[in-house]
Structures are given as structure tokens and as C-alpha cells.
Write a protein that holds these residues in place. Structure first.
Motif, PDB file in Angstrom:
ATOM      1  N   ILE A 282      -0.494 -40.838 -23.466  1.00 13.54           N
ATOM      2  CA  ILE A 282      -1.729 -40.084 -23.225  1.00 13.54           C
ATOM      3  C   ILE A 282      -2.790 -40.460 -24.265  1.00 13.54           C
ATOM      4  CG2 ILE A 282      -2.774 -37.775 -23.284  1.00 13.54           C
ATOM      5  CD1 ILE A 282      -0.150 -36.750 -22.014  1.00 13.54           C
ATOM      6  N   ARG A 283      -2.395 -40.541 -25.522  1.00 13.78           N
ATOM      7  CA  ARG A 283      -3.328 -40.905 -26.582  1.00 13.78           C
ATOM      8  C   ARG A 283      -3.898 -42.300 -26.358  1.00 13.78           C
ATOM      9  NH1 ARG A 283      -2.381 -43.878 -30.571  1.00 13.78           N
ATOM     10  NH2 ARG A 283      -0.130 -43.569 -30.613  1.00 13.78           N
ATOM     11  N   GLN A 284      -3.047 -43.250 -25.992  1.00 17.25           N
ATOM     12  CA  GLN A 284      -3.509 -44.617 -25.756  1.00 17.25           C
ATOM     13  C   GLN A 284      -4.466 -44.678 -24.563  1.00 17.25           C
ATOM     14  OE1 GLN A 284       0.187 -46.712 -25.374  1.00 17.25           O
ATOM     15  NE2 GLN A 284       0.374 -47.114 -27.582  1.00 17.25           N
ATOM     16  N   ALA A 285      -4.161 -43.940 -23.508  1.00 16.40           N
ATOM     17  CA  ALA A 285      -5.053 -43.924 -22.343  1.00 16.40           C
ATOM     18  C   ALA A 285      -6.401 -43.311 -22.713  1.00 16.40           C
ATOM     19  CB  ALA A 285      -4.405 -43.149 -21.196  1.00 16.40           C
ATOM     20  N   ALA A 286      -6.389 -42.248 -23.509  1.00 16.30           N
ATOM     21  CA  ALA A 286      -7.644 -41.616 -23.938  1.00 16.30           C
ATOM     22  C   ALA A 286      -8.452 -42.583 -24.799  1.00 16.30           C
ATOM     23  CB  ALA A 286      -7.353 -40.330 -24.700  1.00 16.30           C
ATOM     24  N   GLU A 287      -7.776 -43.326 -25.675  1.00 18.57           N
ATOM     25  CA  GLU A 287      -8.477 -44.299 -26.517  1.00 18.57           C
ATOM     26  C   GLU A 287      -9.105 -45.420 -25.686  1.00 18.57           C
ATOM     27  OE1 GLU A 287      -5.437 -45.523 -29.255  1.00 18.57           O
ATOM     28  OE2 GLU A 287      -5.610 -43.686 -30.469  1.00 18.57           O
ATOM     29  N   ARG A 288      -8.448 -45.788 -24.601  1.00 16.90           N
ATOM     30  CA  ARG A 288      -8.999 -46.822 -23.719  1.00 16.90           C
ATOM     31  C   ARG A 288     -10.116 -46.261 -22.829  1.00 16.90           C
ATOM     32  NH1 ARG A 288      -3.351 -47.963 -23.044  1.00 16.90           N
ATOM     33  NH2 ARG A 288      -3.410 -46.811 -21.081  1.00 16.90           N
ATOM     34  N   GLY A 289     -10.309 -44.934 -22.837  1.00 21.57           N
ATOM     35  CA  GLY A 289     -11.373 -44.321 -22.037  1.00 21.57           C
ATOM     36  C   GLY A 289     -11.002 -44.117 -20.580  1.00 21.57           C
ATOM     37  N   GLU A 290      -9.723 -44.088 -20.274  1.00 21.52           N
ATOM     38  CA  GLU A 290      -9.292 -43.969 -18.881  1.00 21.52           C
ATOM     39  C   GLU A 290      -9.531 -42.585 -18.285  1.00 21.52           C
ATOM     40  OE1 GLU A 290      -5.361 -45.493 -18.240  1.00 21.52           O
ATOM     41  OE2 GLU A 290      -5.808 -47.360 -19.296  1.00 21.52           O
ATOM     42  N   PHE A 291      -9.776 -41.591 -19.119  1.00 21.89           N
ATOM     43  CA  PHE A 291     -10.005 -40.245 -18.609  1.00 21.89           C
ATOM     44  C   PHE A 291     -11.488 -39.947 -18.398  1.00 21.89           C
ATOM     45  CE2 PHE A 291      -5.992 -39.537 -21.161  1.00 21.89           C
ATOM     46  CZ  PHE A 291      -5.162 -39.552 -20.057  1.00 21.89           C
ATOM     47  N   GLU A 292     -12.362 -40.794 -18.889  1.00 19.17           N
ATOM     48  CA  GLU A 292     -13.797 -40.523 -18.856  1.00 19.17           C
ATOM     49  C   GLU A 292     -14.403 -40.623 -17.467  1.00 19.17           C
ATOM     50  OE1 GLU A 292     -15.599 -42.975 -21.814  1.00 19.17           O
ATOM     51  OE2 GLU A 292     -14.426 -42.083 -23.420  1.00 19.17           O
ATOM     52  N   GLU A 293     -13.763 -41.314 -16.547  1.00 16.70           N
ATOM     53  CA  GLU A 293     -14.298 -41.469 -15.195  1.00 16.70           C
ATOM     54  C   GLU A 293     -13.764 -40.413 -14.227  1.00 16.70           C
ATOM     55  OE1 GLU A 293     -16.739 -43.603 -14.424  1.00 16.70           O
ATOM     56  OE2 GLU A 293     -16.723 -44.155 -16.539  1.00 16.70           O
ATOM     57  N   LEU A 294     -12.974 -39.489 -14.722  1.00 21.79           N
ATOM     58  CA  LEU A 294     -12.423 -38.448 -13.850  1.00 21.79           C
ATOM     59  C   LEU A 294     -13.513 -37.449 -13.475  1.00 21.79           C
ATOM     60  CD1 LEU A 294      -9.037 -37.755 -15.657  1.00 21.79           C
ATOM     61  CD2 LEU A 294      -9.399 -39.055 -13.561  1.00 21.79           C
ATOM     62  N   PRO A 295     -13.452 -36.895 -12.237  1.00 22.47           N
ATOM     63  CA  PRO A 295     -14.461 -35.901 -11.854  1.00 22.47           C
ATOM     64  C   PRO A 295     -14.367 -34.670 -12.766  1.00 22.47           C
ATOM     65  CG  PRO A 295     -12.804 -36.195 -10.115  1.00 22.47           C
ATOM     66  CD  PRO A 295     -12.487 -37.165 -11.201  1.00 22.47           C
ATOM     67  N   GLY A 296     -15.509 -34.198 -13.203  1.00 26.03           N
ATOM     68  CA  GLY A 296     -15.549 -33.014 -14.047  1.00 26.03           C
ATOM     69  C   GLY A 296     -15.345 -33.307 -15.523  1.00 26.03           C
ATOM     70  N   PHE A 297     -15.262 -34.578 -15.908  1.00 20.38           N
ATOM     71  CA  PHE A 297     -15.055 -34.921 -17.317  1.00 20.38           C
ATOM     72  C   PHE A 297     -16.188 -34.354 -18.170  1.00 20.38           C
ATOM     73  CE2 PHE A 297     -15.766 -37.721 -20.982  1.00 20.38           C
ATOM     74  CZ  PHE A 297     -14.529 -37.627 -21.606  1.00 20.38           C
ATOM     75  N   GLY A 298     -15.831 -33.664 -19.231  1.00 19.37           N
ATOM     76  CA  GLY A 298     -16.825 -33.113 -20.144  1.00 19.37           C
ATOM     77  C   GLY A 298     -17.455 -31.814 -19.680  1.00 19.37           C
ATOM     78  N   LYS A 299     -16.986 -31.286 -18.553  1.00 16.47           N
ATOM     79  CA  LYS A 299     -17.535 -30.026 -18.034  1.00 16.47           C
ATOM     80  C   LYS A 299     -16.489 -28.926 -18.198  1.00 16.47           C
ATOM     81  CE  LYS A 299     -20.277 -32.464 -14.631  1.00 16.47           C
ATOM     82  NZ  LYS A 299     -20.389 -32.832 -13.247  1.00 16.47           N
TER      83      LYS A 299
END
Length: 134
Positions: free
Chosen positions: A19-36
């Protein structure tokens, strides 16, 4: 995430590392609702939250059929106001009138329908007058 857990590494640390490695690669940033914020945080707990969300996402109505048809007739009136051509007005009214006719022949369960078919010519006259006023 096709990697297998290596022997001798605990399951939790393996998952946490992925999970940490995926977050570092930015793989979660394109998910709908990211940052909301989550919309349901302030809502009271509902056991059927996921069923209601799925139905809403799929466009299913939770209204009884008679009330849903009344709502559709109201929406048709709004669509007529926004229509640009007489042909489109006729299409909208024909579609909703077909549904109303079917419901009048065989009333749906629930509250009374309290609907009649739209008088296409009368609605068109109103539509024309409204367009002239603009």
C-alpha cells in the motif's frame, strides 16, 4: 499487486508495504473522490447503505410506480420547456403519454395515479407562446 507474500514476512507488513509503495507511485490519486471528504461521515448508520448506494448509482427509483410516473410527467414538462423544436416537444410528450396510457389501462400498485395524458396541441401552444415571450 500480483506479487506473492514472501515466506517469513508477516502478512500485515507485506500488505502495508505494498500500500505504501502504491501511494508513493501515486496510484491512488486518480481514484474518484480522491482528496474529498467522505459524504457519509455525518449521516447516521444505515445497514442498507451499500444497497441504497448501488440502486442510486444504477438509476433505480425507490418510489412506488405511480409516484415515479408522476415524477416522470413533471420531468417531461420541464423537458418540454427546455426543448428547442416542436418535433422534440412531440417526442417527449409521446413518450410520456405512452407510459401514462399503459398505467391507466393497468394501474400500478401504490397510491392513485391521478394523471391524464398530455394534450399535445395545448402544450405546444403554451410552448410557442413561451418562446415568443423570450
Amino acid at each position: 499487486m500480483t506479487d506473492r507474500k514472501p515466506p517469513g514476512v508477516s502478512f500485515e507488513s507485506f500488505v502495508d508495504r505494498q500500500i505504501r509503495q502504491a501511494a508513493e507511485r501515486g496510484e491512488f490519486e486518480e481514484l474518484p473522490g480522491f482528496g474529498k471528504p467522505l459524504a457519509s461521515l455525518d449521516a447516521p448508520y444505515d445497514e442498507l447503505w451499500w444497497i441504497k448506494g448501488k440502486l442510486h448509482g444504477e438509476g433505480f427509483a425507490v418510489l412506488p410506480p405511480a409516484l415515479a410516473l408522476r415524477k416522470e410527467a413533471e420531468d417531461a414538462r420541464e423537458a418540454v420547456r427546455a426543448a428547442r423544436t416542436e418535433r422534440r416537444v412531440r417526442e417527449i410528450l409521446a413518450e410520456v403519454n405512452d407510459k401514462i396510457r399503459a398505467a391507466l389501462r393497468r394501474p400500478p400498485p401504490g397510491p392513485p395515479l391521478n394523471l391524464t395524458e398530455f394534450d399535445v396541441e395545448a402544450v405546444l401552444t403554451e410552448w410557442r407562446e413561451e418562446r415568443e415571450d423570450r
